[in-house]
Write a protein that holds these residues in place. Structure first.
Motif, PDB file in Angstrom:
ATOM      1  N   GLU A 136      29.523 -16.082  46.602  1.00 10.34           N
ATOM      2  CA  GLU A 136      30.982 -15.914  46.638  1.00 10.34           C
ATOM      3  C   GLU A 136      31.684 -17.169  46.132  1.00 10.34           C
ATOM      4  O   GLU A 136      32.638 -17.075  45.350  1.00 10.34           O
ATOM      5  N   ALA A 137      31.208 -18.342  46.539  1.00  8.63           N
ATOM      6  CA  ALA A 137      31.804 -19.596  46.062  1.00  8.63           C
ATOM      7  C   ALA A 137      31.660 -19.718  44.550  1.00  8.63           C
ATOM      8  O   ALA A 137      32.603 -20.107  43.852  1.00  8.63           O
ATOM      9  N   GLN A 138      30.495 -19.363  44.020  1.00  9.97           N
ATOM     10  CA  GLN A 138      30.285 -19.428  42.574  1.00  9.97           C
ATOM     11  C   GLN A 138      31.204 -18.446  41.846  1.00  9.97           C
ATOM     12  O   GLN A 138      31.725 -18.764  40.781  1.00  9.97           O
ATOM     13  N   ARG A 139      31.392 -17.265  42.419  1.00  9.33           N
ATOM     14  CA  ARG A 139      32.249 -16.259  41.793  1.00  9.33           C
ATOM     15  C   ARG A 139      33.713 -16.715  41.802  1.00  9.33           C
ATOM     16  O   ARG A 139      34.412 -16.606  40.798  1.00  9.33           O
ATOM     17  N   LEU A 140      34.163 -17.254  42.927  1.00 13.42           N
ATOM     18  CA  LEU A 140      35.564 -17.655  43.058  1.00 13.42           C
ATOM     19  C   LEU A 140      35.919 -18.901  42.257  1.00 13.42           C
ATOM     20  O   LEU A 140      36.982 -18.977  41.658  1.00 13.42           O
ATOM     21  N   TYR A 141      35.031 -19.886  42.287  1.00 12.35           N
ATOM     22  CA  TYR A 141      35.396 -21.207  41.752  1.00 12.35           C
ATOM     23  C   TYR A 141      34.711 -21.571  40.447  1.00 12.35           C
ATOM     24  O   TYR A 141      35.073 -22.569  39.829  1.00 12.35           O
ATOM     25  N   GLU A 142      33.695 -20.803  40.039  1.00 12.68           N
ATOM     26  CA  GLU A 142      32.987 -21.087  38.786  1.00 12.68           C
ATOM     27  C   GLU A 142      32.771 -22.584  38.622  1.00 12.68           C
ATOM     28  O   GLU A 142      33.215 -23.193  37.662  1.00 12.68           O
ATOM     29  N   TYR A 143      32.065 -23.163  39.544  1.00 16.96           N
ATOM     30  CA  TYR A 143      31.938 -24.619  39.616  1.00 16.96           C
ATOM     31  C   TYR A 143      30.568 -25.114  39.167  1.00 16.96           C
ATOM     32  O   TYR A 143      29.612 -24.354  39.057  1.00 16.96           O
ATOM     33  N   SER A 144      30.516 -26.407  38.921  1.00 16.79           N
ATOM     34  CA  SER A 144      29.251 -27.116  38.746  1.00 16.79           C
ATOM     35  C   SER A 144      29.303 -28.337  39.645  1.00 16.79           C
ATOM     36  O   SER A 144      30.387 -28.836  39.978  1.00 16.79           O
ATOM     37  N   VAL A 145      28.145 -28.783  40.059  1.00 20.60           N
ATOM     38  CA  VAL A 145      28.072 -29.901  40.993  1.00 20.60           C
ATOM     39  C   VAL A 145      27.037 -30.902  40.488  1.00 20.60           C
ATOM     40  O   VAL A 145      25.971 -30.519  40.001  1.00 20.60           O
ATOM     41  N   GLU A 146      27.397 -32.191  40.571  1.00 14.04           N
ATOM     42  CA  GLU A 146      26.518 -33.261  40.112  1.00 14.04           C
ATOM     43  C   GLU A 146      26.352 -34.280  41.232  1.00 14.04           C
ATOM     44  O   GLU A 146      27.306 -34.994  41.565  1.00 14.04           O
ATOM     45  N   PRO A 147      25.154 -34.363  41.818  1.00 16.34           N
ATOM     46  CA  PRO A 147      24.922 -35.401  42.822  1.00 16.34           C
ATOM     47  C   PRO A 147      25.057 -36.791  42.191  1.00 16.34           C
ATOM     48  O   PRO A 147      24.513 -37.041  41.117  1.00 16.34           O
ATOM     49  N   LEU A 148      25.818 -37.665  42.848  1.00 15.31           N
ATOM     50  CA  LEU A 148      26.069 -38.999  42.325  1.00 15.31           C
ATOM     51  C   LEU A 148      25.255 -40.072  43.034  1.00 15.31           C
ATOM     52  O   LEU A 148      24.756 -40.993  42.400  1.00 15.31           O
ATOM     53  N   GLU A 149      25.162 -39.957  44.356  1.00 17.01           N
ATOM     54  CA  GLU A 149      24.396 -40.931  45.129  1.00 17.01           C
ATOM     55  C   GLU A 149      23.931 -40.282  46.422  1.00 17.01           C
ATOM     56  O   GLU A 149      24.529 -39.312  46.888  1.00 17.01           O
ATOM     57  N   ALA A 150      22.856 -40.840  46.979  1.00 16.32           N
ATOM     58  CA  ALA A 150      22.303 -40.305  48.220  1.00 16.32           C
ATOM     59  C   ALA A 150      21.837 -41.440  49.106  1.00 16.32           C
ATOM     60  O   ALA A 150      21.409 -42.488  48.620  1.00 16.32           O
ATOM     61  N   SER A 151      21.950 -41.221  50.411  1.00 17.20           N
ATOM     62  CA  SER A 151      21.418 -42.174  51.380  1.00 17.20           C
ATOM     63  C   SER A 151      20.794 -41.378  52.514  1.00 17.20           C
ATOM     64  O   SER A 151      21.210 -40.260  52.814  1.00 17.20           O
ATOM     65  N   GLN A 152      19.779 -41.968  53.141  1.00 18.12           N
ATOM     66  CA  GLN A 152      19.048 -41.256  54.182  1.00 18.12           C
ATOM     67  C   GLN A 152      18.981 -42.086  55.457  1.00 18.12           C
ATOM     68  O   GLN A 152      18.787 -43.296  55.412  1.00 18.12           O
ATOM     69  N   GLN A 153      19.176 -41.407  56.594  1.00 15.30           N
ATOM     70  CA  GLN A 153      18.955 -41.986  57.912  1.00 15.30           C
ATOM     71  C   GLN A 153      18.145 -40.975  58.698  1.00 15.30           C
ATOM     72  O   GLN A 153      18.677 -39.909  59.079  1.00 15.30           O
ATOM     73  N   GLY A 154      16.872 -41.248  58.894  1.00 16.84           N
ATOM     74  CA  GLY A 154      16.001 -40.318  59.598  1.00 16.84           C
ATOM     75  C   GLY A 154      15.901 -39.006  58.850  1.00 16.84           C
ATOM     76  O   GLY A 154      15.562 -38.968  57.675  1.00 16.84           O
TER      77      GLY A 154
END
Length: 108
Positions: free
Chosen positions: A53-71
């Motif tokens: 539904e989100a893809q249909r409504l917003y026709e978006y693309s997403v690009e991860p920029l940075e990540a951090s991990q805690q446990g």
């Protein structure tokens, strides 16, 4: 993107960008939850319906920029571009892993 992400999270972003939504079952635990736009979606069928539904409504693309991990929690800052007010935006995706699957995801 140069950010190295665990496989289930990388798969989630691939599906978000148009890969086969059947792959969601490989990255989310059976009882997983997604919280986005004030709503919670639980289980594979509900998560798949939410994403489609989100893809249909917003026709978006997403690009991860940075990540951090805690446990078992992984925070991913991603740039989202689509046909919604304010595009593009940077959204935080907070994943909690259980083994090799996503147990929960909060987007904000």
């Amino acid at each position: 993107m140069s950010t190295q992400l665990p496989n289930p999270i990388a798969t989630f972003f691939e599906v978000s960008n148009g890969a086969d939504s059947a792959l969601l079952a490989q990255c989310f635990a059976p009882g997983a939850t997604v919280h986005d736009e004030g709503r919670t979606h639980q289980g594979h069928a509900a998560i798949r319906a939410w994403l489609q539904e989100a893809q249909r409504l917003y026709e978006y693309s997403v690009e991860p920029l940075e990540a951090s991990q805690q446990g078992t929690s992984i925070r991913v800052l991603a740039r989202v571009v689509g046909n919604f007010p304010g595009s593009p935006v940077q959204l935080e995706h907070l994943f909690r892993l259980s083994g090799d699957r996503i147990a929960s995801l909060e987007i904000g």
